[in-house]
Structures are given as structure tokens and as C-alpha cells.
Design a protein around this motif. Structure first.
Motif, short mmCIF file in Angstrom:
data_model
loop_
_atom_site.label_atom_id
_atom_site.label_comp_id
_atom_site.label_asym_id
_atom_site.label_seq_id
_atom_site.Cartn_x
_atom_site.Cartn_y
_atom_site.Cartn_z
N HIS A 302 0.75 -1.26 0.02
CA HIS A 302 -0.22 -0.01 -0.05
C HIS A 302 0.80 1.40 -0.01
N ASP A 303 2.20 1.15 -0.01
CA ASP A 303 2.94 2.32 -0.22
C ASP A 303 2.60 3.03 -1.79
N VAL A 304 3.01 4.30 -1.57
CA VAL A 304 2.76 5.15 -2.99
C VAL A 304 4.14 5.72 -3.20
N ILE A 305 4.38 5.58 -4.45
CA ILE A 305 5.64 6.34 -5.25
C ILE A 305 5.39 7.15 -6.38
N ALA A 306 6.14 8.52 -6.06
CA ALA A 306 5.96 9.15 -7.30
C ALA A 306 7.33 9.26 -8.09
N VAL A 307 7.00 8.99 -9.48
CA VAL A 307 8.05 8.88 -10.50
C VAL A 307 8.03 10.33 -11.54
N PRO A 308 9.04 11.11 -11.09
CA PRO A 308 9.01 12.29 -11.99
C PRO A 308 9.18 12.03 -13.48
N PRO A 309 8.84 12.76 -14.35
CA PRO A 309 8.92 12.61 -15.91
C PRO A 309 10.44 12.75 -15.98
N TRP A 310 10.93 11.71 -16.96
CA TRP A 310 12.20 11.51 -17.44
C TRP A 310 13.21 10.84 -16.64
N ALA A 311 12.86 10.54 -15.35
CA ALA A 311 13.52 9.87 -14.43
C ALA A 311 13.66 8.50 -14.78
N PRO A 312 14.98 7.87 -14.81
CA PRO A 312 14.92 6.46 -15.08
C PRO A 312 14.38 5.64 -13.76
N LEU A 313 13.52 4.49 -14.35
CA LEU A 313 12.85 4.06 -13.37
C LEU A 313 13.18 2.35 -13.64
N ARG A 314 13.59 1.81 -12.35
CA ARG A 314 13.84 0.35 -12.34
C ARG A 314 13.20 -0.40 -11.33
N LEU A 315 12.55 -1.28 -11.66
CA LEU A 315 11.87 -1.96 -10.59
C LEU A 315 12.27 -3.24 -10.14
N ARG A 316 12.21 -3.71 -9.07
CA ARG A 316 12.41 -5.11 -8.51
C ARG A 316 11.68 -5.62 -7.51
N ASN A 317 11.20 -6.85 -7.73
CA ASN A 317 10.60 -7.63 -6.76
C ASN A 317 11.42 -8.49 -5.67
N THR A 318 11.91 -7.80 -4.67
CA THR A 318 12.80 -8.44 -3.74
C THR A 318 12.01 -9.36 -2.74
N GLY A 319 10.76 -9.62 -2.66
CA GLY A 319 9.90 -10.59 -1.89
C GLY A 319 9.76 -11.67 -2.30
#
Ligand code: GTQ
Length: 345
Positions: A302-319
Motif C-alpha cells: 500500500h505504499d505510494v511512489i512518485a516517479v518524475p518525468p524523464w527519471a530512469p525507473l527500475r523496478l525489482r521484486n525483492t520479496g
């Protein structure tokens, strides 16, 4: 008078005439790259939930009207926004409360986080709210919230008001009564369109830029993932990413916001991408990290994350379990204006 003094005088004089020398502003008005003031940020649900429950216990809806904690990006405080052109807030409503009917220019939607027994009425159609459900309130649609259950209900609100206000295109009106009359069978639009490949042919709703569907139920979202199982590898950046659709056009659910949901398998590590769109991610369930332009944020339920335009985004599932992330972006706006770009980085 020296040459310099003369120039200084001229600069002052042209400023007083409400002009500016483009040669001193070129890099600011036509920057080589997007320069968002929004920053990468994560709001922990575990931090915010006790405060929501405090205000539920101490602040009536007669005082607050909408009991919402706005998620204010540290780089976008005045006016407050969550990321460029998008807003998110956490709203709590208690048993027997009603949040008064109103409408506004902004398109909005809710994604339900916890609790049962609440409903939103949208233009006369009462739509139940269950965890994981996505409920739309397109711009200009009357909406009020009610709660007939017995536990707090908390949801994520999303609106495009930062964009609407940047364009000076806002309006806001209260309905003539606190709650709307129910003029349509409960949840009808969702029941009519949920089958997707078989939609009403008698044209109840005219195809428009906003989806006619009041609710995209989580049960259907799960069915969509289960139907794909492991047979689809998904996107290298975002896993098995599904977009919620306007069934009449095939387009995004709202003209200004596209909603998505993805499933990341344990161990998933995405390739980094950047896009001209800003986005907000909401963790339905799971644990992982989001590396956003050199900042690593861990996330949990239920956390919320803001991703600014043009910022490189990399997602990982660590669970150790599948992670489900809901997200929304302003991509439809950028596409409509031919400003959308994305690249792996
Ligand atoms: O529930 O109608 O977070 O109108 C912001 C504006 C929620 C709502 C918000 C709104 C609402």
C-alpha cells in the motif's frame, strides 16, 4: 556613460516594458531535456495509516468534507502535486458517514486499499468499493461517497487537477442535496462491460474520451492475470503490465490519465526506462525496490511512489511472493500533444 551601463539601462527598460531578452532565457524556455521539479518520493502506508485513523476519530466530515491526506511531492509544494500534472491522496471514511455530492472539471478515480461497506455514487449509479477495485469519476460527473459497513475504508484518490489548474480550466459545484438519488441499478456499468468482448450493442453510452465503466473490480483483474499465468513474459521494464481500457474506444480510461496494473514475479528485475510522462505507483501487495534516477526506494504493501518525468525507473521484486503494482500516468495527455517519448537507459 559606459557601454555596460548603457546595456544595463536597456535591460532594465525592456523589463519595465514587460519584455525579456530571449538570449538570456533560451535554456530555460527551451531546455535540452525535461527539468522536473518533482522528485522521486515514497510515502509509506504504515507511516500514514495511524494518522488517517486519528483524523477519522477526531474530525467529522461536516468539518473536513473529504478526509484526505494529500501526498505532496517535496519538489511540488506550491501548488501541491504528487508528480508533474498528477495528484494522489489517501482518503478515509467511517461507518455511517457520507461525503457530500459534488462535481468538478478534473477527472478523478479511486483505487480501494482496505475495508468494506463503502460505495461511491456517480451520476446516479451506486458503485460498491472493495479492496483492489478501480472506480472512475470522470470530469463533470456528480459523485458522493457513503459508508454502510462497520470498519474504516481507505482508498487512494487520483486527480489531474495540477494540469487543469495549470490550464486555468477548473470549475467546482456542489450538488443541490448532500447525496444523489440512485437513478440507475447499482454497479450496472461494470456489470454491462466487464465481459469485454461482449458489450451492449444498444448504445447506452456514447463513446467518448472517458470510459463508461464505474468500477473495474479486483476480482476481474486477478482473473486477467490468472488467465495469462506464466504464458506471457510481459514487458522487460514492468513485467506483466495490463492497461485498464475504455471498452468503447480501446483507449485509456480517462483522457488525461492511463491506469495500469502489473504483476512482478519474485526475483523480477526490470530494465530501466525513462519516459516524458510522470507517474504514480501504488503497491497493491508485495515488497520490492524502485530505483528512480539514482535514488533507491524500498516499497511494501500500500505504499505510494512518485516517479518524475524523464527519471530512469527500475523496478525489482525483492520479496518471496508475486508483487502487484497499480499505477497511473499522464501519458494520454502527452500522446495527444505528440510529446510522449520513452527510452531504455
Ligand atoms: O473524494 O471527491 O482527494 O473531490 C480530492 C478531491 C478526493 C473526492 C480528493 C475530491 C475528492
Amino acid at each position: 556613460m559606459t557601454q555596460d551601463t548603457t546595456s544595463t539601462d536597456h535591460y532594465r527598460a525592456v523589463a519595465e516594458l514587460h519584455t525579456a531578452p530571449l538570449w538570456r532565457n533560451l535554456g530555460d524556455v527551451l531546455p535540452a531535456e525535461p527539468r522536473p521539479t518533482a522528485v522521486a518520493h515514497r510515502w509509506r502506508y504504515a507511516d500514514l495509516r495511524p494518522h488517517l485513523l486519528h483524523f477519522l476519530a477526531t474530525l467529522g466530515l461536516d468539518e473536513a468534507e473529504r478526509r484526505v491526506l494529500m501526498l505532496v511531492n517535496p519538489g511540488l509544494t506550491d501548488p501541491p502535486a504528487t508528480t508533474t500534472s498528477l495528484y494522489a491522496g489517501l482518503q478515509v471514511i467511517g461507518p455511517r458517514e457520507t461525503a457530500q455530492a459534488h462535481r468538478h472539471a478534473s477527472h478523478a478515480f479511486r483505487f480501494v486499499i482496505e475495508g468494506g461497506g463503502a460505495a461511491t455514487t456517480v451520476n446516479g449509479e451506486r458503485v460498491p468499493m472493495r479492496p483492489g477495485d478501480l472506480l472512475l469519476t470522470p470530469g463533470g460527473h456528480w459523485h458522493d461517497h457513503e459508508h454502510t459497513g462497520d470498519e474504516p475504508v481507505i482508498w487512494l484518490d487520483a486527480l489531474d487537477y495540477p494540469l487543469v489548474n495549470a490550464l486555468d480550466a477548473s470549475y467546482f459545484e456542489w450538488f443541490e442535496r448532500r447525496s444523489q438519488p440512485h437513478t440507475v441499478p447499482d454497479d450496472l456499468s461494470s456489470r454491462q462491460y466487464v465481459h469485454g468482448l461482449l458489450t451492449p450493442a444498444w448504445g447506452r453510452a456514447a463513446a467518448g474520451p472517458s470510459s463508461p465503466v464505474g468500477r473495474y473490480p479486483w476480482a476481474e483483474t486477478r482473473r486477467a492475470f490468472d488467465a495469462i499465468a506464466d504464458d506471457a513474459e510481459g514487458s522487460a521494464a514492468e513485467g506483466v503490465l495490463l492497461e485498464y481500457r475504455n471498452p468503447l474506444t480501446g483507449g485509456p480510461v480517462l483522457p488525461t490519465m492511463s491506469c495500469r496494473v502489473t504483476r512482478l514475479r519474485p526475483g523480477f528485475s526490470g530494465v530501466p526506462v525513462r519516459r516524458t510522462s510522470g507517474s504514480v505507483l501504488h503497491v497493491v501487495s508485495g515488497e520490492g525496490t524502485a530505483e528512480i534516477g539514482g535514488v533507491t526506494l524500498d516499497w511494501a504493501d500500500h505504499d505510494v511512489i512518485a516517479v518524475p518525468p524523464w527519471a530512469p525507473l527500475r523496478l525489482r521484486n525483492t520479496g518471496l511472493r508475486d508483487a502487484y503494482l497499480f499505477g497511473y500516468t499522464n501519458e494520454p495527455v502527452l500522446r495527444a500533444l505528440d510529446l510522449y517519448r520513452e527510452e531504455e537507459c
